[in-house]
Design a protein around this motif. Structure first.
Motif, PDB file in Angstrom:
ATOM      1  N   GLU A  46      44.442  44.398  41.723  1.00 45.24           N
ATOM      2  CA  GLU A  46      43.445  45.160  42.461  1.00 45.24           C
ATOM      3  C   GLU A  46      44.168  45.960  43.533  1.00 45.24           C
ATOM      4  O   GLU A  46      44.812  45.391  44.421  1.00 45.24           O
ATOM      5  CB  GLU A  46      42.428  44.217  43.103  1.00 45.24           C
ATOM      6  N   ARG A  49      40.263  47.327  47.677  1.00 44.56           N
ATOM      7  CA  ARG A  49      39.125  46.416  47.797  1.00 44.56           C
ATOM      8  C   ARG A  49      37.893  47.234  48.174  1.00 44.56           C
ATOM      9  O   ARG A  49      37.909  47.971  49.155  1.00 44.56           O
ATOM     10  CB  ARG A  49      39.397  45.350  48.850  1.00 44.56           C
ATOM     11  N   SER A  58      44.421  46.687  49.259  1.00 47.80           N
ATOM     12  CA  SER A  58      44.835  45.300  49.052  1.00 47.80           C
ATOM     13  C   SER A  58      46.310  45.173  49.387  1.00 47.80           C
ATOM     14  O   SER A  58      47.017  46.173  49.580  1.00 47.80           O
ATOM     15  CB  SER A  58      44.597  44.881  47.600  1.00 47.80           C
TER      16      SER A  58
END
Length: 301
Positions: A46, A49, A58
């Motif tokens: 990821e 976020r 992230s």
């Protein structure tokens, strides 16, 4: 790896706004989100976020961001080397510089730069406090001092002679020092670093400027504030000539001990991370600044 998706990620990371990054690239918000999701799926992490209120990088996204910029820089440089650009350089250049210098000498040049390069955007990060060109992920930065950081490459922009000056009103009231030793007891508008400094004259003689032997009631971390305090008569200050040359020429400030200057061998450098490809947009802005600012003889002391 799709460089278009990488470019979208970089822009979204810089703005912390996926929709805004997508609009700049001509993408609908849903399409931009889908492209970022595809990139994250390819990488298996990821990168951004998302919540209903904000977007944030992230830890993995923060680690990946400089590599994404490097890949894009390599791709842009490769296309330029092959004549693969339809027109002039495009995109956003992240540039960091001292706020005082930028306001006096770079901002007035912006209309001229934009007229010559209408497809370039400058993302300017301006502060008189020290910055990290690598951690900040800047394409180019202006730094004063010796180029001792081995992680950086750079080109000299101009000399950065630093001199003592005061207002005529202050000198009329407090007296004009005739030698470095006569600075003792004078008011000093000090930079945040209160360490003693060495002065040097044209003959190579040296002397010591010790803030502890002066009256330091004004300590600043901003060059414009230091100049304005000096103009107001608050004391003697140490300034880069590029910051006070106009006031000295107009008689609003007077050089104190004009045969002496700081012995710090400071130079204004345009620097960029050694690992970065020097992209066409970075080279163009660097050449532009050198062309317009490098020959300011009044800055040499």
């Amino acid at each position: 790896m799709d460089t278009d998706n990488l470019r979208l990620f970089v822009m979204a990371a810089e703005r912390l706004n996926i929709s805004a990054a997508g609009r700049e690239l001509g993408l609908a918000p849903a399409v931009a989100s889908a492209r970022l999701a595809k990139l994250e799926q390819e990488l298996g992490v990821e990168l951004l976020r998302r919540t209903t209120r904000k977007v944030s990088l992230s830890l993995e996204g923060s680690d990946f961001l400089p590599y994404a910029r490097e890949i894009l820089a390599q791709a842009d440089a490769g296309r330029a080397a092959l004549g693969g650009t339809e027109a002039g350089p495009k995109g956003t250049l992240r540039f960091a510089a001292p706020s005082s210098f930028a306001q006096l000498h770079i901002m007035p040049l912006l209309p001229l730069f934009y007229e010559a390069y209408p497809d370039l955007t400058l993302d300017l990060r301006l502060s008189d406090t020290r910055f990290d060109a690598i951690e900040g992920s800047f394409d180019l930065a202006l730094r004063s001092g010796p180029l001792s950081d081995s992680s950086l490459k750079g080109r000299k922009l101009a000399d950065d002679a630093r001199v003592l000056c005061a207002s005529p009103a202050y000198l009329d009231a407090q007296g004009t020092p005739g030698s470095p030793s006569e600075l003792d007891g004078h008011r000093l508008i000090a930079w945040s670093n209160l360490e003693p400094r060495e002065l040097v004259n044209a003959a190579g003689d040296t002397a010591r400027l010790d803030p502890a032997r002066m009256i330091c009631r004004t300590i600043v971390d901003d060059g414009d504030a230091q100049r304005e305090a000096t103009l107001a008569g608050a004391g003697v200050s140490m300034n880069s000539l590029w910051n006070v040359a106009h006031e000295i020429a107009g008689g609003r400030l007077v050089r104190v001990l004009p045969e002496w200057k700081m012995n710090d061998r400071s130079v204004l450098w345009l620097v960029y991370p050694r690992t970065n490809v020097l992209t066409p947009k970075t080279r163009i802005f660097m050449d532009f600044l050198i062309r317009h600012l490098a020959d300011r003889t009044g800055w040499r002391g």
